[in-house]
Design a protein around this motif. Sequence first.
Motif, mmCIF file in Angstrom:
data_model
loop_
_atom_site.group_PDB
_atom_site.id
_atom_site.type_symbol
_atom_site.label_atom_id
_atom_site.label_comp_id
_atom_site.label_asym_id
_atom_site.label_seq_id
_atom_site.Cartn_x
_atom_site.Cartn_y
_atom_site.Cartn_z
ATOM 1 N N LYS A 1 1.072 20.072 41.916
ATOM 2 C CA LYS A 1 0.409 20.904 42.563
ATOM 3 C C LYS A 1 -0.826 21.888 42.010
ATOM 4 O O LYS A 1 -1.865 22.037 42.104
ATOM 5 N N LEU A 2 -0.296 22.510 40.965
ATOM 6 C CA LEU A 2 -0.914 23.553 40.170
ATOM 7 C C LEU A 2 -2.064 22.833 39.388
ATOM 8 O O LEU A 2 -3.184 23.415 39.343
ATOM 9 N N LYS A 3 -1.688 21.622 38.752
ATOM 10 C CA LYS A 3 -2.812 20.695 38.162
ATOM 11 C C LYS A 3 -3.870 20.379 38.825
ATOM 12 O O LYS A 3 -4.845 20.012 38.658
ATOM 13 N N SER A 4 -3.330 20.033 40.146
ATOM 14 C CA SER A 4 -4.408 19.531 41.194
ATOM 15 C C SER A 4 -5.513 20.592 41.831
ATOM 16 O O SER A 4 -6.346 20.144 42.454
ATOM 17 N N LEU A 5 -5.028 21.754 41.418
ATOM 18 C CA LEU A 5 -5.880 22.700 41.923
ATOM 19 C C LEU A 5 -7.533 22.669 41.341
ATOM 20 O O LEU A 5 -7.557 22.235 40.173
ATOM 21 N N LYS A 6 -8.566 22.717 42.132
ATOM 22 C CA LYS A 6 -9.836 22.471 41.741
ATOM 23 C C LYS A 6 -10.134 23.824 40.855
ATOM 24 O O LYS A 6 -9.876 24.886 41.109
ATOM 25 N N LYS B 1 -8.291 28.446 36.068
ATOM 26 C CA LYS B 1 -8.914 27.969 37.460
ATOM 27 C C LYS B 1 -9.678 29.265 37.792
ATOM 28 O O LYS B 1 -9.499 30.282 37.191
ATOM 29 N N TYR B 2 -10.325 29.070 38.963
ATOM 30 C CA TYR B 2 -11.301 30.109 39.599
ATOM 31 C C TYR B 2 -10.956 30.548 41.008
ATOM 32 O O TYR B 2 -10.895 29.432 41.648
ATOM 33 N N LEU B 3 -10.564 31.636 41.248
ATOM 34 C CA LEU B 3 -10.259 32.229 42.561
ATOM 35 C C LEU B 3 -11.645 32.459 43.207
ATOM 36 O O LEU B 3 -12.334 33.942 42.628
ATOM 37 N N PHE B 4 -12.249 32.062 44.303
ATOM 38 C CA PHE B 4 -13.422 32.250 44.917
ATOM 39 C C PHE B 4 -13.156 33.012 45.994
ATOM 40 O O PHE B 4 -12.625 32.799 47.172
ATOM 41 N N ILE B 5 -13.729 34.355 46.029
ATOM 42 C CA ILE B 5 -13.103 34.996 47.173
ATOM 43 C C ILE B 5 -14.387 35.622 47.994
ATOM 44 O O ILE B 5 -15.460 36.054 47.414
ATOM 45 N N ASP C 1 -4.869 26.312 48.657
ATOM 46 C CA ASP C 1 -5.428 26.558 47.360
ATOM 47 C C ASP C 1 -5.907 28.058 46.941
ATOM 48 O O ASP C 1 -5.397 28.465 46.145
ATOM 49 N N PHE C 2 -6.419 28.550 47.868
ATOM 50 C CA PHE C 2 -6.974 29.968 47.841
ATOM 51 C C PHE C 2 -5.410 31.085 47.732
ATOM 52 O O PHE C 2 -5.398 31.806 46.991
ATOM 53 N N ASP C 3 -4.559 30.582 48.833
ATOM 54 C CA ASP C 3 -3.254 31.463 48.829
ATOM 55 C C ASP C 3 -2.551 31.205 47.337
ATOM 56 O O ASP C 3 -2.046 32.407 47.012
ATOM 57 N N LEU C 4 -2.497 30.123 46.782
ATOM 58 C CA LEU C 4 -1.774 29.935 45.694
ATOM 59 C C LEU C 4 -2.420 30.630 44.571
ATOM 60 O O LEU C 4 -1.876 31.386 43.667
ATOM 61 N N LEU C 5 -3.815 30.421 44.375
ATOM 62 C CA LEU C 5 -4.444 31.170 43.390
ATOM 63 C C LEU C 5 -4.404 32.747 43.539
ATOM 64 O O LEU C 5 -4.528 33.449 42.512
#
Length: 257
Positions: free
Chosen positions: A38-43, A78-82, A227-231
């Motif tokens: 799951k972690l690796k699949s995050l965009k 990875k990048y968290l877009f807020i 994805d956002f919640d995990l990041l």
Amino acid sequence: MDSSFKPKPLLNKSELRQIKRSKTRVEGKKVITDDVKKLKSLKVTPELSFQESIDYYKEPIWIEYYIPKESRFAFETKYLFILLVDPQTTDEECDLARKEAQEKNEIVDVFGYMESHPDSIRLIEDSYHSTMSMHETIHHIYRNYKETGATEDLKTACYLTEALLKYEPTIAGLTYFRDYSIYNLNYWIRTLNRLKIDFALEDATVSLLIKRRNELWEIENREEDEDFDLLAALFFEQAFPNRGAGELSSDDMLLFE
């Protein structure tokens, strides 16, 4: 402060247990997922056009996780877009300056406000006596940017605005420009994004942006973004690794390896 007061942890007990069981790491610390796939699949970044991305603050998340079959650690960013959430405006006097600024796509210029509203000077000076030099600097940077297009000091204006968040609310702010600081911060973030100028905000400020985004999702009952919640969870664990530890019982401590 009331002795019974207990700050709410950024991570709940269930999430903390997951951290202890996890084989995934952020900066060498365990994080909230035991699913490496799951972690690796995050965009790395969401599918946004450049114009759409202007309305987001981008926070890098550095992730390190162990790959047992290969007996090695992998490192990814990875990048968290807020999404930037502007404060709502009303027809109350305290919102009029911000409403006008928003309509003109300008900042709320506290220092400049005194020039056009001399009757407000005393209250503003009393409220911002310790930060007036910061407001004046922002005022000059903004005017110079509008008049000449100079961009070299825009990051300074953004960081000064970020610092001013810590001094609100004030009497003048509540009277003339409620929530101006978060509005101005969003303005500078969008401006820097549009000009493709790299910058980074403090962890506490990023936390505030996440909170405002999550409140909007809750109010409007928007669909959850896993994805956002995990990041976001990874960000909190990386930025505040000790928060929530007080919520663990003695049994929970057995989960530490």
